[in-house]
Design an enzyme around this catalytic site. Structure first.
Site: not given
Ligand code: FAD
Ligand code: DHB
Length: 394
Positions: A204, A296
């Site tokens: 991420y 999400p």
């Protein structure tokens, strides 16, 4: 139009509707599943990839984890990338050995459709004019047209598993429903690439150019996302532009970068947080995206849907076994508790990792400081890990 009967009418053959049908089947309860799209569309739709331990355990408990055990990829950590560096968070170490598994939502749906076919119980794809009525009565009805024939089915319960844009939630009088909502001023452009994953675990990334996420599907397929404008024209993104932006946002100073390969699929997904309260109206029960949407970034949507239908099937089975409505009465409150916890986490991950119009250099420094703190604090990493791997389904 002749009326037939079934104990449970299920609207929607996404993960929620199909899993509910299977759980009810295992309790000896029949159902009819009605879906408005084609089987091919439902299976091919590229969406979630991260299964919480609770979802993996559920697939195991219902006897559908043979392929998942073989092809799923168990991940015990994730990386957070910022300021050119990747930092690994040992999620299993912080949660007593819990983990997530990478296994595409389309694979879950394939497994559930195959199981449904084996039971011989009804599953109607490409149905039109789907509607639900008499929801306040003990015999709600579901109507639809399939292959040119009109169907009316009287049910004891109807499960609204028809996603955010479905008909079930919209059939509840507005005076009986409160919606809590936040739209985000950005979206995700997601791609599937024919390229071997360059990392064993997800990355991420927070960068000044915007968020990016490195994920995967198989040992030869990489899944990647990048933050874009909510009204982004997909045609404005050539493959070269997508790769150069992904590489700029994901590469690290030590030379790591995703492997580049042919792009097999690309799509833009809007980001929203949404909760409908309560998750029930009379004999209609909402489950999954029909009741709530999370952005999400926390990888929670599919897992929330699975937790909902597990509770709902238990409640319906208890009703048919003993006549007790205690669990049915508790369904919404229990679901909302889990949902709001996931909403908080998904919102937090989203705001920590994305760039927003109007942000200034102060905000970027604040985001960096939050990430620096996160990767250096056992308390903060434990909190992220607990929420990311998810709490056991109740
Ligand atoms: P859906 O999958 O939306 O299924 C609803 C079904 O109902 C559909 O098949 C639809 O065609 C059907 N339907 C709609 N209207 C009607 C009607 N009128 N009549 C009959 N049928 C109807 N979640 C995670 O947990 N982890 C992740 O990593 C993750 N990543 C994601 C990435 C992306 C890009 C996206 C878009 C989503 C992601 N999610 C993730 C969220 C996850 O995909 C959803 O939460 C999940 O699909 C919810 O399942 P559902 O069965 O409730 O709804
Ligand atoms: C994937 C999707 C997500 O939303 C996420 O947070 C992590 C991974 C995926 O599609 O693999």
């Amino acid at each position: 139009m002749p009326t037939t009967r079934t104990p449970v009418g299920i609207v929607g053959a996404g993960p929620a509707g199909l899993m509910l049908g299977h759980l009810l089947h295992l309790s000896g309860i029949d159902s009819v599943i009605v879906e408005n799209r084609s089987e091919e569309h439902v299976v091919e739709r590229v969406r979630a990839g991260v299964l919480e331990q609770g979802t993996v355990d559920l697939m195991h408990d219902v006897g559908l984890d043979e392929r998942l055990r073989r092809e799923g990829m168990r991940h015990e950590g994730i990386h957070l990338r910022f300021a050119g560096t990747r930092h690994r968070i040992d999620m299993s170490g912080f949660t007593g050995g819990r983990a997530i598994t990478i296994y595409g939502q389309n694979e879950v749906v394939k497994d559930l459709i195959a199981a449904r076919r084996t039971t011989g119980r009804p599953l109607y794809f490409e149905s039109s004019e789907v509607s639900v009525l008499d929801l306040e009565t003990s015999s709600p009805r579901m109507r639809f047209v399939h292959d040119g024939d009109e169907h009316e089915i009287a049910c004891s319960f109807i499960a609204g598993c028809d996603g955010f844009h479905g008909v079930c939630r919209q059939s509840i009088p507005t005076s009986h429903l409160t919606a809590y909502e936040r739209e985000y001023p950005f979206a995700w452009l997601g791609i599937l690439a024919d390229a071997a994953p360059a990392s064993d675990e997800l990355v991420y990334s927070m960068s000044e150019r915007g968020f990016a996420l490195f994920s995967m599907r198989t040992p030869t397929v990489t899944r990647l996302y990048l933050q874009c404008a909510p009204d982004e024209e997909i045609d404005a993104w050539s493959d070269d532009r997508i790769w150069s932006e992904l590489l700029a946002r994901l590469s690290t100073l030590d030379g790591w970068q995703p492997n580049v390969g042919p792009i097999m699929q690309k799509a833009v997904t809007p980001m929203r947080s949404f909760v409908a309260e309560p998750m029930r109206y009379g004999r209609l029960f909402l489950a999954g995206d029909a009741a709530h949407i999370v952005p999400p970034t926390g990888a929670k949507g599919l897992n929330l849907a699975m937790a909902d239908v597990k509770r709902l099937s238990n409640a319906i089975a208890a009703f048919f076994a003993t006549g007790s409505e205690v669990e049915l009465d508790r369904y919404s409150a229990c679901g909302l508790k889990r949902t709001w916890r996931a909403q908080r986490f998904s919102w937090w991950m989203t705001s920590m990792l994305h760039q927003q119009e109007g942000n200034n250099p102060f905000d970027y420094r604040r985001q960096l400081a939050e990430l620096e703190y996160l990767v250096s604090s056992t308390a903060a990493m434990t909190s992220l890990s607990e929420n990311y791997v998810g709490t056991p389904f109740d």
